[in-house]
Write a protein that holds these residues in place. Structure first.
Motif, PDB file in Angstrom:
ATOM      1  N   ARG A   1      78.969  16.390  29.225  1.00 30.78           N
ATOM      2  CA  ARG A   1      79.252  15.858  30.553  1.00 30.78           C
ATOM      3  C   ARG A   1      79.115  16.950  31.601  1.00 30.78           C
ATOM      4  N   LEU A   2      78.494  16.600  32.708  1.00 33.00           N
ATOM      5  CA  LEU A   2      78.339  17.495  33.844  1.00 33.00           C
ATOM      6  C   LEU A   2      79.600  17.398  34.699  1.00 33.00           C
ATOM      7  N   TYR A   3      80.211  18.545  34.991  1.00 33.32           N
ATOM      8  CA  TYR A   3      81.396  18.554  35.837  1.00 33.32           C
ATOM      9  C   TYR A   3      81.026  19.053  37.223  1.00 33.32           C
ATOM     10  N   ILE A   4      81.464  18.319  38.236  1.00 32.58           N
ATOM     11  CA  ILE A   4      81.265  18.730  39.615  1.00 32.58           C
ATOM     12  C   ILE A   4      82.644  18.876  40.239  1.00 32.58           C
ATOM     13  N   GLN A   5      82.931  20.091  40.706  1.00 31.27           N
ATOM     14  CA  GLN A   5      84.244  20.377  41.269  1.00 31.27           C
ATOM     15  C   GLN A   5      84.098  20.966  42.666  1.00 31.27           C
ATOM     16  N   LEU A  13      83.349  10.336  38.911  1.00 27.18           N
ATOM     17  CA  LEU A  13      82.057   9.735  38.599  1.00 27.18           C
ATOM     18  C   LEU A  13      80.993  10.561  39.291  1.00 27.18           C
ATOM     19  N   ASN A  14      80.101  11.132  38.529  1.00 28.37           N
ATOM     20  CA  ASN A  14      79.080  11.991  39.111  1.00 28.37           C
ATOM     21  C   ASN A  14      78.012  11.180  39.819  1.00 28.37           C
ATOM     22  N   VAL A  19      81.276   6.920  44.017  1.00 28.10           N
ATOM     23  CA  VAL A  19      82.448   6.118  44.345  1.00 28.10           C
ATOM     24  C   VAL A  19      83.705   6.840  43.862  1.00 28.10           C
ATOM     25  N   PHE A  20      84.745   6.811  44.709  1.00 23.51           N
ATOM     26  CA  PHE A  20      86.076   7.217  44.274  1.00 23.51           C
ATOM     27  C   PHE A  20      86.741   5.946  43.768  1.00 23.51           C
TER      28      PHE A  20
END
Length: 156
Positions: A4-8, A22-23, A62-63
């Motif tokens: 999984r790609l994490y975007i922070q 959700l990326n 989307v949040f």
């Protein structure tokens, strides 16, 4: 099975961070330079090297609503304790980052780790859907005071 790609998004000044639940389907990370072109008589057009441009990225998805399976993975990093934020707290946090012109570290696992400023935060609201569509436009932050300057002394 893929990783999984994490975007922070992390604000060092406030200690707040959001890991996107959700990326975006795709995020482009440009690496560009400006090129000036000139038309020389009896020769034609020539390109002259320019400077590196700032990276501009867009994160959009989307949040989800707090009550869904994909509740926000937002976290407050203080003494390695993670605190999930509500949807409203997350939206308020991003709006506050925009209003206060905060420097945000954007971390995309294995691809990007750089400071940005939020140029635009847009919320999309739909009837009878509690999740909130979002779009965050970011521009790379470069501190001119931190850049080393060359001291060139004239030859004697």
């Amino acid at each position: 099975m893929s990783k999984r790609l994490y975007i922070q998004l992390y604000c060092a000044r406030t200690g707040e961070s959001i890991t996107l639940p959700l990326n975006p389907e795709e995020t482009e990370i440009p690496n560009q330079k400006t090129t000036n072109t000139y038309n020389i008589l009896d020769y034609g057009e020539v390109g002259v090297r320019g400077n590196k441009t700032l990276k501009r990225i867009n994160l959009a998805n989307v949040f989800p609503n707090n009550d869904t399976y994909f509740s926000l993975l937002a976290s407050l990093i203080k003494q390695l304790e993670y605190k999930p934020y509500t949807l409203d707290e997350t939206i308020d946090m991003v709006n506050r980052w925009v209003e206060n012109d905060e420097i945000i570290r954007v971390i995309i696992s294995g691809r990007l780790n750089a400071e940005f400023q939020i140029e635009n935060f847009t919320q999309g609201i739909r009837e009878s859907i509690e999740a909130v569509n979002y779009s965050i436009d970011l521009i790379e932050y470069k501190n001119p005071e931190a850049t080393e300057t060359l001291n060139i002394e004239p030859e004697s």
